[in-house]
Design a protein around this motif. Structure first.
Motif, PDB file in Angstrom:
ATOM      1  N   ARG A   1       0.743  -1.170  -0.028  1.00  0.00           N
ATOM      2  CA  ARG A   1       0.025  -0.175   0.037  1.00  0.00           C
ATOM      3  C   ARG A   1       1.132   1.134  -0.019  1.00  0.00           C
TER       4      ARG A   1
ATOM      5  N   ARG B   1       0.865   5.755  -0.908  1.00  0.00           N
ATOM      6  CA  ARG B   1       0.222   7.031  -1.225  1.00  0.00           C
ATOM      7  C   ARG B   1       1.108   8.075  -1.121  1.00  0.00           C
TER       8      ARG B   1
ATOM      9  N   SER C   1       4.253   4.289   2.677  1.00  0.00           N
ATOM     10  CA  SER C   1       4.110   3.217   2.115  1.00  0.00           C
ATOM     11  C   SER C   1       4.340   2.041   2.989  1.00  0.00           C
TER      12      SER C   1
ATOM     13  N   GLU D   1      -9.569  -3.563   5.059  1.00  0.00           N
ATOM     14  CA  GLU D   1      -9.760  -1.959   4.850  1.00  0.00           C
ATOM     15  C   GLU D   1     -11.200  -1.668   4.609  1.00  0.00           C
TER      16      GLU D   1
ATOM     17  N   ARG E   1     -10.067   2.946   1.035  1.00  0.00           N
ATOM     18  CA  ARG E   1      -8.900   2.846   0.350  1.00  0.00           C
ATOM     19  C   ARG E   1      -7.981   3.626   1.257  1.00  0.00           C
ATOM     20  N   GLY E   2      -6.878   3.073   1.771  1.00  0.00           N
ATOM     21  CA  GLY E   2      -5.910   3.831   2.690  1.00  0.00           C
ATOM     22  C   GLY E   2      -6.045   3.590   4.051  1.00  0.00           C
TER      23      GLY E   2
END
Length: 600
Positions: free
Chosen positions: A7, A9, A53, A62, A65-66
Protein backbone atom coordinates in the motif's frame (compact mmCIF):
# COMPACT_ATOMS: atom_id res chain seq x y z
CA UNK A 1 5.07 -19.63 -0.94
CA UNK A 2 2.92 -16.80 0.34
CA UNK A 3 1.94 -13.43 -1.13
CA UNK A 4 2.94 -9.95 -0.03
CA UNK A 5 0.73 -6.87 -0.27
CA UNK A 6 1.72 -3.27 -0.78
CA UNK A 7 0.00 0.00 0.00
CA UNK A 8 1.32 3.46 -0.85
CA UNK A 9 0.13 7.02 -1.24
CA UNK A 10 1.61 10.31 -2.26
CA UNK A 11 0.49 13.73 -1.05
CA UNK A 12 2.03 16.30 -3.34
CA UNK A 13 2.02 19.94 -4.32
CA UNK A 14 3.57 20.95 -7.63
CA UNK A 15 4.23 24.30 -9.25
CA UNK A 16 5.63 24.70 -12.75
CA UNK A 17 6.29 27.45 -15.23
CA UNK A 18 7.67 27.43 -18.75
CA UNK A 19 8.12 29.43 -21.91
CA UNK A 20 8.28 27.75 -25.30
CA UNK A 21 8.97 29.09 -28.78
CA UNK A 22 8.44 27.08 -32.00
CA UNK A 23 9.17 28.71 -35.36
CA UNK A 24 9.24 27.77 -39.04
CA UNK A 25 11.15 29.64 -41.72
CA UNK A 26 10.73 28.62 -45.38
CA UNK A 27 12.20 29.98 -48.57
CA UNK A 28 11.68 28.64 -52.13
CA UNK A 29 13.78 29.35 -55.20
CA UNK A 30 13.52 27.91 -58.71
CA UNK A 31 15.36 24.69 -57.93
CA UNK A 32 16.02 25.06 -54.22
CA UNK A 33 13.85 24.77 -51.11
CA UNK A 34 15.06 25.80 -47.66
CA UNK A 35 13.36 25.11 -44.32
CA UNK A 36 14.64 26.07 -40.86
CA UNK A 37 12.90 25.11 -37.59
CA UNK A 38 14.29 26.81 -34.46
CA UNK A 39 12.76 25.80 -31.11
CA UNK A 40 13.47 26.77 -27.52
CA UNK A 41 11.98 25.78 -24.15
CA UNK A 42 12.70 26.92 -20.61
CA UNK A 43 11.02 24.89 -17.88
CA UNK A 44 11.01 25.18 -14.09
CA UNK A 45 9.36 22.83 -11.61
CA UNK A 46 9.10 22.52 -7.81
CA UNK A 47 7.41 19.62 -6.02
CA UNK A 48 6.85 18.90 -2.34
CA UNK A 49 5.77 15.31 -1.69
CA UNK A 50 5.06 13.10 1.29
CA UNK A 51 5.23 9.43 0.34
CA UNK A 52 3.97 6.78 2.76
CA UNK A 53 4.10 3.06 2.01
CA UNK A 54 4.04 -0.35 3.69
CA UNK A 55 4.58 -3.98 2.70
CA UNK A 56 2.47 -6.57 4.53
CA UNK A 57 2.51 -10.37 4.74
CA UNK A 58 -1.31 -10.60 4.77
CA UNK A 59 -4.01 -8.74 2.85
CA UNK A 60 -5.23 -5.84 5.00
CA UNK A 61 -8.92 -5.70 5.80
CA UNK A 62 -9.72 -2.10 4.91
CA UNK A 63 -13.01 -0.30 5.38
CA UNK A 64 -11.84 2.36 2.94
CA UNK A 65 -8.89 2.84 0.59
CA UNK A 66 -5.85 3.83 2.60
CA UNK A 67 -7.20 2.67 5.96
CA UNK A 68 -4.18 0.42 6.63
CA UNK A 69 -1.76 3.32 6.08
CA UNK A 70 -3.81 5.54 8.39
CA UNK A 71 -3.55 2.85 11.09
CA UNK A 72 0.17 2.18 10.61
CA UNK A 73 1.17 5.85 10.75
CA UNK A 74 -1.15 6.65 13.64
CA UNK A 75 0.14 6.80 17.20
CA UNK A 76 -0.13 4.20 18.58
CA UNK A 77 -0.20 2.07 15.42
CA UNK A 78 -2.54 -0.89 14.95
CA UNK A 79 -1.01 -3.94 16.70
CA UNK A 80 -2.46 -6.36 14.15
CA UNK A 81 -1.00 -4.45 11.20
CA UNK A 82 2.35 -4.07 12.98
CA UNK A 83 2.60 -7.86 13.26
CA UNK A 84 1.86 -8.26 9.52
CA UNK A 85 4.20 -5.41 8.49
CA UNK A 86 7.41 -6.29 6.64
CA UNK A 87 8.49 -2.68 6.15
CA UNK A 88 7.07 0.79 6.66
CA UNK A 89 8.36 3.91 4.91
CA UNK A 90 7.81 7.64 5.25
CA UNK A 91 9.64 9.78 2.71
CA UNK A 92 9.29 13.58 2.66
CA UNK A 93 10.68 14.92 -0.62
CA UNK A 94 11.46 18.40 -1.92
CA UNK A 95 12.48 18.56 -5.59
CA UNK A 96 13.59 21.52 -7.68
CA UNK A 97 14.26 21.18 -11.38
CA UNK A 98 14.88 23.43 -14.34
CA UNK A 99 16.13 22.91 -17.85
CA UNK A 100 16.94 24.69 -21.11
CA UNK A 101 16.14 22.85 -24.31
CA UNK A 102 17.16 24.35 -27.64
CA UNK A 103 16.75 22.67 -31.02
CA UNK A 104 17.71 23.87 -34.48
CA UNK A 105 16.72 21.65 -37.38
CA UNK A 106 16.29 22.20 -41.07
CA UNK A 107 16.75 20.91 -44.57
CA UNK A 108 17.72 22.15 -47.99
CA UNK A 109 16.59 20.43 -51.20
CA UNK A 110 18.29 21.14 -54.51
CA UNK A 111 17.05 19.88 -57.88
CA UNK A 112 19.51 19.46 -60.70
CA UNK A 113 19.05 21.53 -63.89
CA UNK A 114 17.10 19.78 -66.66
CA UNK A 115 16.61 16.73 -64.42
CA UNK A 116 14.16 15.41 -61.83
CA UNK A 117 17.10 14.26 -59.68
CA UNK A 118 18.28 16.11 -56.65
CA UNK A 119 20.13 16.29 -53.33
CA UNK A 120 18.64 16.68 -49.85
CA UNK A 121 20.64 17.79 -46.82
CA UNK A 122 18.99 17.51 -43.39
CA UNK A 123 20.31 18.47 -39.97
CA UNK A 124 19.10 18.45 -36.37
CA UNK A 125 21.02 20.01 -33.48
CA UNK A 126 19.99 19.94 -29.84
CA UNK A 127 21.29 21.54 -26.64
CA UNK A 128 19.76 20.29 -23.38
CA UNK A 129 20.91 21.51 -19.95
CA UNK A 130 19.12 20.18 -16.86
CA UNK A 131 19.65 20.89 -13.16
CA UNK A 132 18.02 18.88 -10.36
CA UNK A 133 18.11 19.40 -6.61
CA UNK A 134 16.35 16.70 -4.59
CA UNK A 135 16.12 16.61 -0.82
CA UNK A 136 14.58 13.76 1.15
CA UNK A 137 13.99 12.77 4.76
CA UNK A 138 13.73 9.01 4.41
CA UNK A 139 12.54 6.94 7.40
CA UNK A 140 12.34 3.16 6.77
CA UNK A 141 11.43 0.68 9.51
CA UNK A 142 11.56 -3.13 9.26
CA UNK A 143 9.51 -5.68 11.17
CA UNK A 144 12.51 -6.70 13.29
CA UNK A 145 12.78 -3.15 14.67
CA UNK A 146 15.74 -2.08 12.53
CA UNK A 147 15.46 1.54 11.39
CA UNK A 148 17.13 3.00 8.28
CA UNK A 149 16.95 6.80 8.56
CA UNK A 150 18.47 8.93 5.81
CA UNK A 151 18.55 12.70 5.39
CA UNK A 152 19.55 12.98 1.74
CA UNK A 153 20.42 15.81 -0.60
CA UNK A 154 20.97 15.01 -4.27
CA UNK A 155 22.60 17.54 -6.61
CA UNK A 156 22.33 16.42 -10.25
CA UNK A 157 23.37 18.10 -13.48
CA UNK A 158 22.95 16.76 -17.01
CA UNK A 159 24.22 18.19 -20.30
CA UNK A 160 23.15 16.55 -23.54
CA UNK A 161 24.36 17.61 -26.98
CA UNK A 162 23.17 15.96 -30.18
CA UNK A 163 23.85 16.67 -33.82
CA UNK A 164 22.54 14.79 -36.85
CA UNK A 165 23.56 15.35 -40.48
CA UNK A 166 21.88 13.43 -43.28
CA UNK A 167 22.89 13.88 -46.95
CA UNK A 168 21.00 12.01 -49.67
CA UNK A 169 21.17 11.92 -53.47
CA UNK A 170 18.06 10.63 -55.25
CA UNK A 171 17.89 9.50 -58.88
CA UNK A 172 14.39 9.47 -60.36
CA UNK A 173 15.18 7.18 -63.31
CA UNK A 174 14.18 7.54 -66.91
CA UNK A 175 11.12 9.28 -68.35
CA UNK A 176 8.88 6.52 -66.96
CA UNK A 177 10.47 6.84 -63.50
CA UNK A 178 11.97 3.35 -63.73
CA UNK A 179 15.13 2.30 -61.90
CA UNK A 180 14.82 5.03 -59.28
CA UNK A 181 17.22 4.82 -56.36
CA UNK A 182 18.71 6.94 -53.61
CA UNK A 183 21.99 6.86 -51.69
CA UNK A 184 23.06 8.81 -48.66
CA UNK A 185 25.08 8.99 -45.49
CA UNK A 186 23.72 9.87 -42.05
CA UNK A 187 25.97 10.87 -39.16
CA UNK A 188 24.81 11.15 -35.54
CA UNK A 189 26.87 12.36 -32.59
CA UNK A 190 25.60 12.37 -29.00
CA UNK A 191 27.48 13.71 -25.98
CA UNK A 192 25.97 13.09 -22.56
CA UNK A 193 27.53 14.38 -19.35
CA UNK A 194 26.14 13.58 -15.89
CA UNK A 195 27.28 14.82 -12.48
CA UNK A 196 25.36 13.22 -9.64
CA UNK A 197 26.35 14.01 -6.04
CA UNK A 198 24.44 12.35 -3.20
CA UNK A 199 24.98 13.69 0.31
CA UNK A 200 24.01 11.85 3.53
CA UNK A 201 23.37 14.73 5.92
CA UNK A 202 22.41 12.29 8.69
CA UNK A 203 26.16 11.77 9.21
CA UNK A 204 25.83 14.85 11.41
CA UNK A 205 23.85 14.52 14.64
CA UNK A 206 22.01 17.80 14.02
CA UNK A 207 20.58 16.25 10.81
CA UNK A 208 19.76 12.84 12.27
CA UNK A 209 16.45 11.18 13.13
CA UNK A 210 16.14 12.91 16.49
CA UNK A 211 16.79 16.41 15.15
CA UNK A 212 13.38 17.10 13.51
CA UNK A 213 15.21 19.22 10.92
CA UNK A 214 13.15 20.30 7.91
CA UNK A 215 13.56 18.74 4.48
CA UNK A 216 15.98 20.63 2.24
CA UNK A 217 17.79 22.35 5.13
CA UNK A 218 21.53 22.31 4.25
CA UNK A 219 24.77 23.02 6.12
CA UNK A 220 25.92 26.61 6.04
CA UNK A 221 29.28 25.85 4.38
CA UNK A 222 30.22 23.93 1.25
CA UNK A 223 32.98 22.06 3.12
CA UNK A 224 30.48 20.65 5.61
CA UNK A 225 28.29 19.49 2.76
CA UNK A 226 31.21 17.83 0.92
CA UNK A 227 32.24 15.84 4.01
CA UNK A 228 28.75 14.25 4.00
CA UNK A 229 29.00 12.89 0.45
CA UNK A 230 27.89 9.30 -0.22
CA UNK A 231 30.75 8.38 -2.54
CA UNK A 232 29.41 4.93 -3.47
CA UNK A 233 26.19 6.46 -4.82
CA UNK A 234 27.69 9.58 -6.40
CA UNK A 235 29.00 9.39 -9.92
CA UNK A 236 30.43 11.23 -12.90
CA UNK A 237 29.92 10.02 -16.45
CA UNK A 238 30.95 11.23 -19.90
CA UNK A 239 29.39 9.35 -22.81
CA UNK A 240 30.16 9.91 -26.50
CA UNK A 241 28.26 8.09 -29.23
CA UNK A 242 29.01 8.27 -32.97
CA UNK A 243 26.93 6.49 -35.57
CA UNK A 244 27.43 6.32 -39.35
CA UNK A 245 24.56 4.95 -41.45
CA UNK A 246 24.51 4.17 -45.15
CA UNK A 247 20.98 5.15 -46.20
CA UNK A 248 18.98 4.93 -49.39
CA UNK A 249 17.22 2.38 -51.58
CA UNK A 250 18.39 0.18 -54.43
CA UNK A 251 16.63 0.40 -57.83
CA UNK A 252 13.30 -1.42 -57.93
CA UNK A 253 13.41 -4.87 -59.54
CA UNK A 254 10.36 -6.32 -61.27
CA UNK A 255 9.63 -9.85 -60.09
CA UNK A 256 8.15 -12.55 -62.37
CA UNK A 257 5.08 -13.01 -60.09
CA UNK A 258 1.93 -10.87 -59.92
CA UNK A 259 3.77 -7.85 -61.33
CA UNK A 260 5.47 -7.19 -58.00
CA UNK A 261 8.47 -4.94 -57.53
CA UNK A 262 11.18 -5.18 -54.88
CA UNK A 263 13.90 -2.93 -53.55
CA UNK A 264 16.33 -3.07 -50.63
CA UNK A 265 17.61 -0.57 -48.08
CA UNK A 266 21.03 -1.97 -47.09
CA UNK A 267 21.09 -0.45 -43.61
CA UNK A 268 24.86 -0.62 -43.12
CA UNK A 269 25.77 0.91 -39.73
CA UNK A 270 28.94 1.61 -37.80
CA UNK A 271 28.74 2.64 -34.15
CA UNK A 272 31.52 3.83 -31.87
CA UNK A 273 30.63 4.51 -28.23
CA UNK A 274 32.83 5.57 -25.33
CA UNK A 275 32.19 6.03 -21.61
CA UNK A 276 34.31 7.50 -18.83
CA UNK A 277 32.62 6.63 -15.52
CA UNK A 278 33.53 7.20 -11.87
CA UNK A 279 31.52 6.04 -8.83
CA UNK A 280 33.39 6.15 -5.53
CA UNK A 281 36.48 3.94 -5.89
CA UNK A 282 35.12 2.42 -9.11
CA UNK A 283 36.54 3.91 -12.31
CA UNK A 284 35.90 2.62 -15.81
CA UNK A 285 36.85 3.78 -19.29
CA UNK A 286 35.41 1.67 -22.08
CA UNK A 287 34.97 1.80 -25.85
CA UNK A 288 32.82 -0.44 -28.01
CA UNK A 289 32.68 -0.49 -31.80
CA UNK A 290 30.15 -2.35 -33.89
CA UNK A 291 29.49 -2.91 -37.57
CA UNK A 292 25.90 -4.04 -38.17
CA UNK A 293 23.66 -4.83 -41.11
CA UNK A 294 20.08 -3.70 -40.53
CA UNK A 295 18.40 -4.10 -43.94
CA UNK A 296 14.84 -3.39 -45.00
CA UNK A 297 13.36 -5.40 -47.87
CA UNK A 298 10.28 -3.99 -49.60
CA UNK A 299 8.14 -6.08 -51.99
CA UNK A 300 4.90 -4.67 -53.35
CA UNK A 301 2.67 -3.26 -56.03
CA UNK A 302 0.35 -0.23 -55.94
CA UNK A 303 -1.48 -0.37 -52.58
CA UNK A 304 -0.13 -3.75 -51.50
CA UNK A 305 3.28 -4.48 -49.99
CA UNK A 306 5.37 -6.63 -47.67
CA UNK A 307 8.22 -5.17 -45.62
CA UNK A 308 10.89 -7.01 -43.65
CA UNK A 309 13.45 -5.22 -41.51
CA UNK A 310 16.05 -5.98 -38.87
CA UNK A 311 17.14 -3.70 -36.03
CA UNK A 312 19.99 -4.11 -33.59
CA UNK A 313 19.63 -2.41 -30.20
CA UNK A 314 22.66 -2.02 -27.95
CA UNK A 315 22.29 -2.05 -24.16
CA UNK A 316 23.03 1.26 -22.48
CA UNK A 317 26.68 1.67 -21.56
CA UNK A 318 25.76 2.21 -17.91
CA UNK A 319 23.87 -1.13 -17.89
CA UNK A 320 27.04 -3.11 -18.65
CA UNK A 321 29.11 -1.61 -15.83
CA UNK A 322 29.95 -3.76 -12.80
CA UNK A 323 28.26 -1.47 -10.25
CA UNK A 324 25.51 -1.68 -7.64
CA UNK A 325 23.35 1.24 -6.52
CA UNK A 326 22.22 1.29 -2.89
CA UNK A 327 20.77 4.78 -2.51
CA UNK A 328 17.27 3.23 -2.21
CA UNK A 329 17.51 0.36 0.32
CA UNK A 330 14.22 -1.18 -0.86
CA UNK A 331 15.26 -1.18 -4.54
CA UNK A 332 18.82 -2.26 -5.28
CA UNK A 333 20.16 -2.39 -8.84
CA UNK A 334 23.27 -3.98 -10.34
CA UNK A 335 24.75 -3.73 -13.81
CA UNK A 336 25.60 -6.72 -15.99
CA UNK A 337 28.85 -6.64 -18.04
CA UNK A 338 27.71 -9.77 -19.96
CA UNK A 339 24.69 -8.21 -21.67
CA UNK A 340 24.33 -9.00 -25.36
CA UNK A 341 22.88 -6.85 -28.13
CA UNK A 342 19.18 -7.24 -28.95
CA UNK A 343 18.04 -8.19 -32.46
CA UNK A 344 14.49 -7.30 -33.58
CA UNK A 345 13.06 -8.97 -36.70
CA UNK A 346 9.77 -7.63 -38.04
CA UNK A 347 7.53 -8.40 -41.05
CA UNK A 348 4.70 -6.04 -42.07
CA UNK A 349 1.92 -6.53 -44.63
CA UNK A 350 -0.36 -3.82 -46.02
CA UNK A 351 -3.24 -3.90 -48.49
CA UNK A 352 -5.45 -0.93 -49.27
CA UNK A 353 -8.63 -0.47 -51.33
CA UNK A 354 -9.75 3.09 -52.09
CA UNK A 355 -12.66 4.70 -53.90
CA UNK A 356 -12.55 8.38 -54.85
CA UNK A 357 -15.15 10.83 -56.05
CA UNK A 358 -14.86 13.25 -58.95
CA UNK A 359 -12.78 15.66 -56.82
CA UNK A 360 -10.22 12.91 -56.07
CA UNK A 361 -11.07 12.97 -52.39
CA UNK A 362 -11.46 9.69 -50.56
CA UNK A 363 -15.02 8.41 -50.38
CA UNK A 364 -14.32 4.94 -49.02
CA UNK A 365 -11.14 3.33 -47.75
CA UNK A 366 -10.38 -0.23 -46.66
CA UNK A 367 -6.99 -1.06 -45.15
CA UNK A 368 -5.73 -4.47 -44.06
CA UNK A 369 -2.56 -4.65 -41.97
CA UNK A 370 -0.65 -7.51 -40.34
CA UNK A 371 2.71 -7.89 -38.60
CA UNK A 372 4.98 -10.42 -36.91
CA UNK A 373 7.87 -9.49 -34.60
CA UNK A 374 10.59 -11.51 -32.88
CA UNK A 375 13.14 -10.29 -30.32
CA UNK A 376 16.39 -12.17 -29.79
CA UNK A 377 18.36 -11.46 -26.62
CA UNK A 378 15.74 -9.08 -25.29
CA UNK A 379 16.74 -7.39 -22.02
CA UNK A 380 14.59 -8.26 -19.01
CA UNK A 381 15.06 -7.41 -15.36
CA UNK A 382 16.09 -10.42 -13.27
CA UNK A 383 14.52 -9.60 -9.92
CA UNK A 384 15.14 -11.30 -6.58
CA UNK A 385 12.63 -10.49 -3.87
CA UNK A 386 13.11 -10.97 -0.13
CA UNK A 387 9.72 -11.89 1.36
CA UNK A 388 10.95 -11.13 4.88
CA UNK A 389 11.95 -7.51 4.21
CA UNK A 390 10.30 -6.56 0.90
CA UNK A 391 13.68 -5.65 -0.63
CA UNK A 392 13.94 -5.94 -4.44
CA UNK A 393 17.28 -6.48 -6.19
CA UNK A 394 17.18 -6.22 -9.98
CA UNK A 395 19.76 -6.89 -12.69
CA UNK A 396 19.32 -6.59 -16.48
CA UNK A 397 19.74 -9.95 -18.24
CA UNK A 398 19.15 -11.25 -21.74
CA UNK A 399 16.18 -13.50 -22.35
CA UNK A 400 14.73 -15.21 -25.42
CA UNK A 401 11.20 -16.22 -26.36
CA UNK A 402 9.54 -12.81 -26.77
CA UNK A 403 7.49 -12.51 -29.95
CA UNK A 404 4.13 -11.11 -31.00
CA UNK A 405 1.87 -10.87 -34.04
CA UNK A 406 -1.32 -9.09 -35.00
CA UNK A 407 -3.67 -7.99 -37.75
CA UNK A 408 -6.22 -5.23 -38.28
CA UNK A 409 -9.04 -4.35 -40.67
CA UNK A 410 -10.09 -0.71 -41.11
CA UNK A 411 -13.05 0.72 -43.00
CA UNK A 412 -13.85 4.42 -43.34
CA UNK A 413 -16.42 5.64 -45.78
CA UNK A 414 -19.51 7.59 -46.71
CA UNK A 415 -22.58 5.41 -47.11
CA UNK A 416 -25.03 7.60 -49.02
CA UNK A 417 -25.05 9.97 -51.98
CA UNK A 418 -25.88 13.02 -49.85
CA UNK A 419 -22.75 12.50 -47.71
CA UNK A 420 -24.72 12.38 -44.48
CA UNK A 421 -23.88 8.90 -43.12
CA UNK A 422 -20.28 8.00 -42.29
CA UNK A 423 -19.21 4.59 -41.00
CA UNK A 424 -15.88 3.83 -39.33
CA UNK A 425 -14.83 0.37 -38.25
CA UNK A 426 -11.61 -1.13 -36.89
CA UNK A 427 -11.13 -4.81 -36.08
CA UNK A 428 -7.92 -5.97 -34.40
CA UNK A 429 -6.57 -9.34 -33.27
CA UNK A 430 -3.22 -10.06 -31.68
CA UNK A 431 -1.10 -12.64 -29.89
CA UNK A 432 1.77 -11.88 -27.49
CA UNK A 433 4.25 -14.31 -26.00
CA UNK A 434 5.84 -12.36 -23.14
CA UNK A 435 8.83 -13.89 -21.36
CA UNK A 436 10.44 -12.31 -18.32
CA UNK A 437 12.26 -13.22 -15.13
CA UNK A 438 10.50 -13.86 -11.82
CA UNK A 439 12.56 -15.05 -8.85
CA UNK A 440 12.14 -15.21 -5.07
CA UNK A 441 15.14 -15.22 -2.75
CA UNK A 442 15.63 -18.68 -1.29
CA UNK A 443 13.79 -20.33 -4.20
CA UNK A 444 16.64 -20.32 -6.70
CA UNK A 445 15.92 -23.95 -7.57
CA UNK A 446 12.74 -22.88 -9.34
CA UNK A 447 12.81 -21.80 -12.96
CA UNK A 448 12.97 -17.96 -12.90
CA UNK A 449 11.52 -17.70 -16.42
CA UNK A 450 7.88 -16.74 -16.68
CA UNK A 451 6.07 -17.10 -20.01
CA UNK A 452 2.64 -15.52 -20.45
CA UNK A 453 0.66 -16.07 -23.67
CA UNK A 454 -1.97 -13.43 -24.35
CA UNK A 455 -4.59 -13.35 -27.12
CA UNK A 456 -6.39 -10.06 -27.78
CA UNK A 457 -9.36 -9.02 -29.88
CA UNK A 458 -10.71 -5.48 -30.30
CA UNK A 459 -13.67 -4.11 -32.24
CA UNK A 460 -14.41 -0.40 -32.63
CA UNK A 461 -17.28 0.91 -34.76
CA UNK A 462 -18.91 4.34 -35.07
CA UNK A 463 -21.78 5.65 -37.20
CA UNK A 464 -22.23 9.40 -37.70
CA UNK A 465 -25.10 11.34 -39.29
CA UNK A 466 -24.83 15.04 -40.13
CA UNK A 467 -26.94 17.64 -41.87
CA UNK A 468 -26.24 21.35 -41.84
CA UNK A 469 -25.05 22.46 -38.43
CA UNK A 470 -26.32 19.35 -36.63
CA UNK A 471 -24.62 15.97 -36.23
CA UNK A 472 -25.35 12.78 -34.27
CA UNK A 473 -23.28 9.67 -33.70
CA UNK A 474 -23.18 6.25 -32.05
CA UNK A 475 -20.09 4.27 -31.07
CA UNK A 476 -19.20 0.80 -29.76
CA UNK A 477 -15.89 -0.64 -28.54
CA UNK A 478 -15.28 -4.22 -27.38
CA UNK A 479 -11.92 -5.51 -26.10
CA UNK A 480 -11.33 -9.13 -25.08
CA UNK A 481 -8.19 -10.59 -23.44
CA UNK A 482 -7.30 -14.23 -22.78
CA UNK A 483 -4.00 -14.93 -20.98
CA UNK A 484 -2.35 -18.14 -19.83
CA UNK A 485 0.90 -18.47 -17.91
CA UNK A 486 3.53 -21.13 -17.27
CA UNK A 487 3.85 -20.37 -13.56
CA UNK A 488 2.09 -22.68 -11.12
CA UNK A 489 0.44 -19.73 -9.36
CA UNK A 490 -0.83 -18.13 -12.58
CA UNK A 491 -4.60 -17.88 -12.89
CA UNK A 492 -6.00 -17.83 -16.43
CA UNK A 493 -7.38 -14.41 -17.38
CA UNK A 494 -10.53 -13.88 -19.45
CA UNK A 495 -11.64 -10.27 -19.44
CA UNK A 496 -13.83 -8.07 -21.60
CA UNK A 497 -14.23 -4.29 -21.74
CA UNK A 498 -17.32 -2.97 -23.53
CA UNK A 499 -18.03 0.74 -24.15
CA UNK A 500 -20.99 2.12 -26.09
CA UNK A 501 -22.55 5.54 -26.30
CA UNK A 502 -24.05 8.46 -28.24
CA UNK A 503 -22.80 11.94 -29.17
CA UNK A 504 -24.32 15.05 -30.71
CA UNK A 505 -23.49 18.57 -31.87
CA UNK A 506 -26.42 21.02 -31.76
CA UNK A 507 -27.02 24.66 -32.66
CA UNK A 508 -29.00 26.37 -29.86
CA UNK A 509 -30.65 29.78 -29.61
CA UNK A 510 -28.49 32.81 -28.75
CA UNK A 511 -25.75 31.46 -31.09
CA UNK A 512 -24.80 28.75 -28.60
CA UNK A 513 -23.29 25.42 -29.70
CA UNK A 514 -23.63 22.27 -27.61
CA UNK A 515 -21.27 19.30 -27.86
CA UNK A 516 -22.27 16.33 -25.74
CA UNK A 517 -21.59 12.61 -25.42
CA UNK A 518 -22.74 9.86 -23.06
CA UNK A 519 -20.99 6.49 -22.74
CA UNK A 520 -21.46 3.35 -20.64
CA UNK A 521 -18.15 1.71 -19.69
CA UNK A 522 -18.52 -1.97 -18.68
CA UNK A 523 -15.86 -4.47 -17.52
CA UNK A 524 -16.31 -8.21 -17.11
CA UNK A 525 -14.28 -11.25 -15.98
CA UNK A 526 -11.67 -9.71 -13.69
CA UNK A 527 -10.54 -11.80 -10.72
CA UNK A 528 -10.83 -8.74 -8.47
CA UNK A 529 -14.60 -8.29 -8.30
CA UNK A 530 -14.24 -4.56 -7.75
CA UNK A 531 -12.89 -4.30 -11.32
CA UNK A 532 -16.15 -5.62 -12.83
CA UNK A 533 -17.93 -2.27 -13.09
CA UNK A 534 -20.52 -0.32 -15.07
CA UNK A 535 -19.92 3.45 -15.25
CA UNK A 536 -22.21 5.83 -17.15
CA UNK A 537 -20.26 8.96 -18.13
CA UNK A 538 -21.86 12.11 -19.54
CA UNK A 539 -19.73 14.98 -20.84
CA UNK A 540 -20.83 18.30 -22.36
CA UNK A 541 -19.39 21.51 -23.76
CA UNK A 542 -21.25 24.78 -24.36
CA UNK A 543 -19.62 27.30 -26.72
CA UNK A 544 -20.34 30.91 -27.75
CA UNK A 545 -18.29 33.25 -29.95
CA UNK A 546 -18.11 37.03 -29.52
CA UNK A 547 -16.07 38.35 -32.46
CA UNK A 548 -12.47 37.33 -31.79
CA UNK A 549 -13.39 35.97 -28.34
CA UNK A 550 -14.65 32.44 -27.78
CA UNK A 551 -16.04 31.27 -24.42
CA UNK A 552 -16.43 27.57 -23.64
CA UNK A 553 -17.75 25.78 -20.55
CA UNK A 554 -16.80 22.10 -20.12
CA UNK A 555 -18.40 19.57 -17.82
CA UNK A 556 -16.81 16.11 -17.44
CA UNK A 557 -18.67 13.23 -15.78
CA UNK A 558 -21.74 15.33 -15.05
CA UNK A 559 -23.55 12.38 -13.42
CA UNK A 560 -20.66 11.62 -11.08
CA UNK A 561 -20.69 7.93 -12.03
CA UNK A 562 -17.06 7.46 -13.04
CA UNK A 563 -14.95 5.73 -10.41
CA UNK A 564 -11.70 7.41 -9.42
CA UNK A 565 -10.04 3.99 -9.56
CA UNK A 566 -8.47 2.65 -12.76
CA UNK A 567 -7.10 -0.87 -12.77
CA UNK A 568 -4.90 -2.56 -15.32
CA UNK A 569 -3.21 -5.90 -15.91
CA UNK A 570 0.39 -5.81 -17.12
CA UNK A 571 1.96 -7.95 -19.86
CA UNK A 572 3.05 -10.61 -17.36
CA UNK A 573 -0.44 -10.74 -15.82
CA UNK A 574 1.00 -10.39 -12.34
CA UNK A 575 -0.59 -7.25 -10.95
CA UNK A 576 -3.88 -5.45 -10.78
CA UNK A 577 -3.19 -1.90 -9.73
CA UNK A 578 -5.22 1.23 -9.19
CA UNK A 579 -4.55 4.96 -9.51
CA UNK A 580 -6.40 7.75 -7.78
CA UNK A 581 -7.59 10.46 -10.17
CA UNK A 582 -9.95 13.43 -10.23
CA UNK A 583 -12.68 12.19 -12.59
CA UNK A 584 -15.32 14.90 -12.21
CA UNK A 585 -14.63 18.51 -13.05
CA UNK A 586 -15.86 21.70 -14.74
CA UNK A 587 -13.68 24.11 -16.69
CA UNK A 588 -14.15 27.53 -18.27
CA UNK A 589 -12.12 28.55 -21.36
CA UNK A 590 -11.75 32.08 -22.69
CA UNK A 591 -9.84 32.39 -25.98
CA UNK A 592 -8.83 35.36 -28.10
CA UNK A 593 -7.75 34.83 -31.70
CA UNK A 594 -4.78 36.76 -33.08
CA UNK A 595 -3.95 36.86 -36.77
CA UNK A 596 -1.30 39.05 -38.36
CA UNK A 597 -1.03 39.53 -42.11
CA UNK A 598 2.41 40.30 -43.52
CA UNK A 599 2.92 43.58 -45.35
CA UNK A 600 3.28 43.22 -49.12
Amino acid sequence: GGNTYGRSRNYGKETESWIMSMNTIKKNWTRTKLEILPQFTYYKNTTNNLVQSATLSVAPNEKYRGASLDSLFASPASKQLKEAMLNQLSDHQLNRMRYYDGNLSGQIQWKMPQSPDGIILKTENRYFNKKNENASIYDLNYKNGVQDFRNKYNDKWNLNLRTIWDACYYYNGNIDYKYRFSAGLKYTHIYDKNNNDLFRLDKYAEYGGASNVGVGYLPSTRDSLQRAIDADNSFRSHINKDRYELTGNTPSIKLPVFGLHAFLSPGVNYRSERIDYTRGAYKKKMTRNLWSLEPTLFVGKDNCHFKYNVKKVLPELTDILDITTTDNPLNLWSGNPNLKNTDIHRIDFFRGFYKYNENFTSRRAIEIKAYWQLMRNAIGQYVTYDRNTGVVHSTPMNINGNWDMGASFDFNGILDKKNRFTLSNRTEIGYINSVDYVAIEGESGKDPRSSVRTAKANETVSLDYSFGKYSFGAKLRCAYIHAEGSREDFKTINTADVDYGLNATLELPLKLRLFTDITLYSRYGYSDKSMNTNNLVWNARLERSFGKFTVMADGFDLLGKLSNVRKVINAQGRTETWYNTVPRYAMLHIMYKLHFKPKR
